[in-house]
Design a protein around this motif. Structure first.
Motif, short mmCIF file in Angstrom:
data_model
loop_
_atom_site.label_atom_id
_atom_site.label_comp_id
_atom_site.label_asym_id
_atom_site.label_seq_id
_atom_site.Cartn_x
_atom_site.Cartn_y
_atom_site.Cartn_z
N ASP A 150 9.52 17.28 2.79
CA ASP A 150 9.57 15.71 3.14
C ASP A 150 9.49 15.05 3.86
OD1 ASP A 150 11.38 13.79 0.95
OD2 ASP A 150 11.56 13.29 2.75
N TYR A 151 8.74 14.06 3.51
CA TYR A 151 7.75 12.95 5.12
C TYR A 151 8.71 12.69 6.05
CZ TYR A 151 9.79 8.84 3.76
OH TYR A 151 10.71 7.42 3.81
N ALA A 209 -4.85 0.78 -2.08
CA ALA A 209 -3.34 0.84 -2.46
C ALA A 209 -2.85 1.55 -2.45
CB ALA A 209 -3.57 -0.52 -3.41
N PHE A 210 -2.87 2.66 -3.43
CA PHE A 210 -2.66 3.34 -3.97
C PHE A 210 -2.93 5.16 -3.59
CE2 PHE A 210 -0.97 7.15 -7.21
CZ PHE A 210 0.37 6.68 -6.88
N SER A 211 -2.30 5.59 -2.91
CA SER A 211 -3.18 6.93 -2.13
C SER A 211 -2.38 7.95 -2.80
CB SER A 211 -3.71 6.71 -0.40
OG SER A 211 -2.85 6.40 0.08
N LEU A 212 -1.21 8.02 -3.57
CA LEU A 212 -0.33 9.26 -3.41
C LEU A 212 -1.52 10.01 -3.49
CD1 LEU A 212 2.41 9.19 -2.54
CD2 LEU A 212 3.21 9.53 -5.32
N LEU A 213 -1.29 11.92 -3.25
CA LEU A 213 -2.10 12.78 -3.81
C LEU A 213 -0.87 13.65 -4.41
CD1 LEU A 213 -4.10 12.96 0.17
CD2 LEU A 213 -4.70 12.33 -2.26
N ASP A 214 -1.67 14.50 -5.00
CA ASP A 214 -1.08 15.60 -5.93
C ASP A 214 -1.54 16.54 -5.39
OD1 ASP A 214 -0.51 17.82 -7.92
OD2 ASP A 214 -0.17 15.75 -9.89
N GLN A 254 0.45 -1.01 0.04
CA GLN A 254 -0.34 -0.12 -0.76
C GLN A 254 0.71 1.03 -0.16
OE1 GLN A 254 -2.45 -0.51 3.37
NE2 GLN A 254 -3.51 -2.02 2.67
N VAL A 255 0.76 2.11 -0.84
CA VAL A 255 1.72 3.53 -0.92
C VAL A 255 0.77 4.35 -1.01
CG1 VAL A 255 3.39 4.31 -2.74
CG2 VAL A 255 3.37 1.87 -2.73
N GLY A 256 1.16 5.66 -0.17
CA GLY A 256 1.20 7.18 -0.26
C GLY A 256 1.84 7.58 0.54
N SER A 257 1.83 8.69 0.60
CA SER A 257 2.90 9.87 1.62
C SER A 257 2.28 10.29 2.57
CB SER A 257 3.01 10.48 0.69
OG SER A 257 4.86 11.21 1.38
N PRO A 258 2.87 10.56 3.84
CA PRO A 258 2.52 10.88 5.04
C PRO A 258 2.47 12.02 5.36
CG PRO A 258 4.61 9.02 6.19
CD PRO A 258 3.87 9.22 4.21
N THR A 259 0.73 12.30 5.90
CA THR A 259 0.87 13.81 6.27
C THR A 259 1.62 14.22 8.16
OG1 THR A 259 -0.53 13.87 4.78
CG2 THR A 259 -0.80 15.30 6.06
N TYR A 260 2.27 14.52 8.55
CA TYR A 260 2.44 14.97 9.77
C TYR A 260 1.34 16.06 9.88
CZ TYR A 260 4.48 17.61 14.06
OH TYR A 260 4.71 18.42 14.78
N ALA A 261 0.70 16.32 11.42
CA ALA A 261 -0.68 16.69 11.56
C ALA A 261 -0.47 18.32 11.49
CB ALA A 261 -1.49 15.93 12.46
N SER A 317 -0.21 16.58 1.50
CA SER A 317 0.13 15.87 2.31
C SER A 317 1.52 16.42 2.35
CB SER A 317 0.27 14.15 1.94
OG SER A 317 0.97 13.62 0.36
N ASN A 318 3.02 15.35 3.01
CA ASN A 318 4.00 15.40 3.17
C ASN A 318 4.46 15.17 0.95
OD1 ASN A 318 4.65 15.10 6.25
ND2 ASN A 318 4.95 16.84 5.35
N GLU A 319 5.85 15.65 1.00
CA GLU A 319 6.08 15.42 -0.13
C GLU A 319 6.74 13.47 -0.06
OE1 GLU A 319 5.87 16.22 -3.10
OE2 GLU A 319 5.99 18.43 -3.18
N GLY A 320 7.30 12.57 -1.06
CA GLY A 320 7.48 10.94 -0.57
C GLY A 320 6.77 10.21 -1.80
N GLU A 321 7.16 9.59 -1.67
CA GLU A 321 6.32 7.68 -2.29
C GLU A 321 6.45 7.03 -1.56
OE1 GLU A 321 4.68 6.09 -6.32
OE2 GLU A 321 5.81 7.77 -6.05
#
Length: 283
Positions: free
Chosen positions: A271-272, A252-257, A181-188, A212-216
């Motif tokens: 960056d995350y 499974a994929f939740s990367l946000l532009d 499962q791929v995405g990028s974390p977000t620091y609140a 979200s933060n940068e990174g995949e």
């Protein structure tokens, strides 16, 4: 002085906004949570709103127990959808600005590239369905609102993946984490800063934004980074999501532009890993 009502103030994002509120003396913040501003009762929302008469509402409140929502459909819908419809109507009637926080779970996770704001939603869980319904009610009842979708939120407050991993890495010699499962974390803390930057900019451009933060990365990669920063010795093994079935299906994929929020509001997205280190130092 503009009165800002923050709902869900004891959650991860609301708590981070509280931390930053002192930097904005021109805003009069009113922080509410489920005890004093429950969102599952329409009449309470109306009464509280009319008493407070906010100039701006930041809605951080949500039913976020993703797996529990599969059985708890009515309550999840009341908080994530019906309450937003009521709030948005009140904001529209009173000329109140509304910032509403949504989620990557409105997507099905099958995209080959990072999701843009106009990508077609197709939620696969009750949580995702109710959050999408809330978005639509928000946009319909208060067209001038700002909706910010985010993903994989963590902070030093509340329960989240980072804190769970740190606990498990202390308790166990090895752990298994989903690696497909791929995405990028977000620091609140970063998202809180973004929202306040938008409100302080004096510029209001309604619509949907992604942040979200940068990174995949995968959850497995995220866990390995947590291990490295914390200096833990626990072994971290990658497993497919099929080995760890849950009541609710995860994208499974939740990367946000993030192109739009950067362009419209000049947001610089860290960056995350930079943000992860920052949060873990605070912990």
């Amino acid at each position: 002085m503009k009165k800002i009502l923050v709902t869900g103030a004891n959650g991860q994002l609301g708590s981070e906004i509280k931390e930053l509120a002192g930097n904005y003396p021109d805003f009069d913040f009113v922080f509410t949570d489920i005890a004093d501003f429950p969102l599952d009762k329409e009449e309470t929302i109306i009464t509280n709103f009319n008493q407070l008469k906010p100039a701006i509402v930041i809605n951080c409140a949500a039913y976020t127990a993703v797996d529990k929502a599969e059985q708890d459909v009515a309550v999840a819908d009341a908080i994530n959808h019906l309450a937003i419809a009521t709030l948005a109507t009140l904001c529209e009637q009173n000329g109140t600005k509304l910032v509403h926080v949504s989620t990557d779970y409105v997507f099905d996770g099958t995209s080959p590239m990072a999701y843009k704001e106009d990508a077609l939603p197709n939620p696969k869980s009750v949580y995702g369905v109710t959050k999408l319904a809330g978005e639509l009610a928000c946009a319909t009842n208060c067209p001038d609102s700002i909706i910010i979708r985010t993903a994989w939120v963590y902070s030093e407050f509340g329960n989240n993946f980072v804190k769970t991993m740190l606990r498990l890495m202390t308790e166990r010699e090895s752990i298994s984490v989903v690696n497909d499962q791929v995405g990028s974390p977000t620091y609140a803390g970063d998202l809180a800063q973004v929202i306040l930057t938008i409100l302080d900019s004096g510029k209001w451009e309604s619509g949907v934004y992604h942040y979200s933060n940068e990174g995949e990365i995968s959850w497995f990669d995220f866990a390995k980074d947590i291990k490295e920063i914390a200096g833990k010795t626990c072994e971290v093994n990658g497993i497919p999501a099929s080995s760890y079935p849950t009541p609710a299906e995860r994208p499974a994929f939740s990367l946000l532009d993030k192109t739009k929020i950067k362009a419209v509001y000049g947001i610089v997205v860290p960056d995350y890993k930079v943000s992860l280190k920052k949060m873990m130092v605070k912990l």
